[in-house]
Design an enzyme around this catalytic site. Sequence first.
Site, mmCIF file in Angstrom:
data_model
loop_
_atom_site.group_PDB
_atom_site.id
_atom_site.type_symbol
_atom_site.label_atom_id
_atom_site.label_comp_id
_atom_site.label_asym_id
_atom_site.label_seq_id
_atom_site.Cartn_x
_atom_site.Cartn_y
_atom_site.Cartn_z
ATOM 1 N N ASP A 134 17.567 22.078 -28.435
ATOM 2 C CA ASP A 134 16.396 22.084 -28.962
ATOM 3 C C ASP A 134 16.173 24.439 -29.157
ATOM 4 O O ASP A 134 15.656 24.629 -30.090
ATOM 5 C CB ASP A 134 14.682 21.753 -28.570
ATOM 6 N N HIS B 106 16.404 19.589 -19.016
ATOM 7 C CA HIS B 106 17.082 17.836 -19.302
ATOM 8 C C HIS B 106 16.902 17.361 -18.115
ATOM 9 O O HIS B 106 17.447 17.662 -16.983
ATOM 10 C CB HIS B 106 18.083 18.592 -20.172
#
Length: 371
Positions: A308, A257
């Site tokens: 996700d 991320h």
Amino acid sequence: MTTTRGLEGVVATTSSISSIVNDVLTYRGYNIDDLAENASFEEVIYLLWNDKLPNKTELEEFTADFAKNASIPEEIVSQMKSYPIEKVHPMAALRTAVSTLALYDEEADDMSEEANYRKAIRLQAKIPTVVTAFSRIREGKAPVEPKEDLSFAANFLYTLTGELPEEVAVTAINKALVLHADHELNASTFTARVCVATLSDMYSGVTAAIGALKGPLHGGANERVMAMLSEIDRVDNVEPYLQKAFENKEKIMGFGHRVYKTGDPRAKHLREMSRQLTELTGETKWYEMSTKMEEIVTSEKGLPPNVDFYSASVYHSLGIDHDLFTPLFAVSRVSGWIAHILEQYSNNRLIRPRAEYVGATNQTYVKVEDR
Ligand code: ACO
């Protein structure tokens, strides 16, 4: 002039919608953990758009407004039927249908605060119906009209399957919607803000954001996670799969991320949901493969899972088609896009950064026949 690749670390605006500080995510000051455990998605939308949680009457009216606005024009259904259905990804269908919805909204270009709020309701209410109608159309089934007495989460499942959903599925979808609702200046939200900062309309901003969410480095990752898990298929294949991927310097979908360094606070909720739902379906292998992947990718690459990763096995366990995972993300994130669009309008300035030119210089035009 200094350039920052991918605008990493650049603070491009002030915002009072959501914040990420020390890997803690809050919406309007409420910790995401608190909202995920306790709030309905409707309450979260209200919070994002109005900067406060609704009281009982406000919530009832707000929820009723969604129910009243959830139907989509017949023209959108006919248009979706005309798409080359076998080849069209549902995110492409959604992007096109949302752009088309503007053509049937008489207030599409009315930039007053009141009209923008009404459009916000309509967009938020109709987007799930577009997603589920498209899913049914491509299966050769008729779209299902949303029910006015169902919650947002329940209506998504009802209009998808045509059957009243079980409580466990509704709870899971509600929680997933809450967790995906907003996320500071992520790529699709930034896209929406850039678009409407030209004083373009809300439909244009949301359409642009859907385009950005579709990409595999952003919302499109959840579908690819499921493709990867399906390819791996068994827990004892996880290690060799990952070693090969590491050797080939492949990106492992659902990990890493830009902002979080110690971990995405949304992932733990989805991990627990994945555990519970895979136990219910009896297909615990998806959860087991996922946790094994997390263990190896985290220890060998220092990359924790993002939102996700576990959402893939959660949605799969709920029987949702894999290419609907990213549209489902959009069903939730449109609430955040709209909050940011409204915030942008309220204190607008054109967003227009600079580029550092690194191309050729001092060129002289040569006629085409002489080149
Ligand atoms: N698998 C393997 N290596 C990775 C991964 C990954 N998932 N993510 C980052 N890395 C590595 C990169 O290869 C790079 O290594 P290097 O310095 O040796 O070249 C380093 O970590 C930094 O990665 P960047 O891609 O530069 O990080 P950036 O902040 O630009 O990207 C992103 C963040 C896009 C999320 C990235 O981690 C990624 O591609 N992840 C996989 C796709 C994904 O899951 N996207 C969903 C994100 S959450 C969301 O948008 C909803």
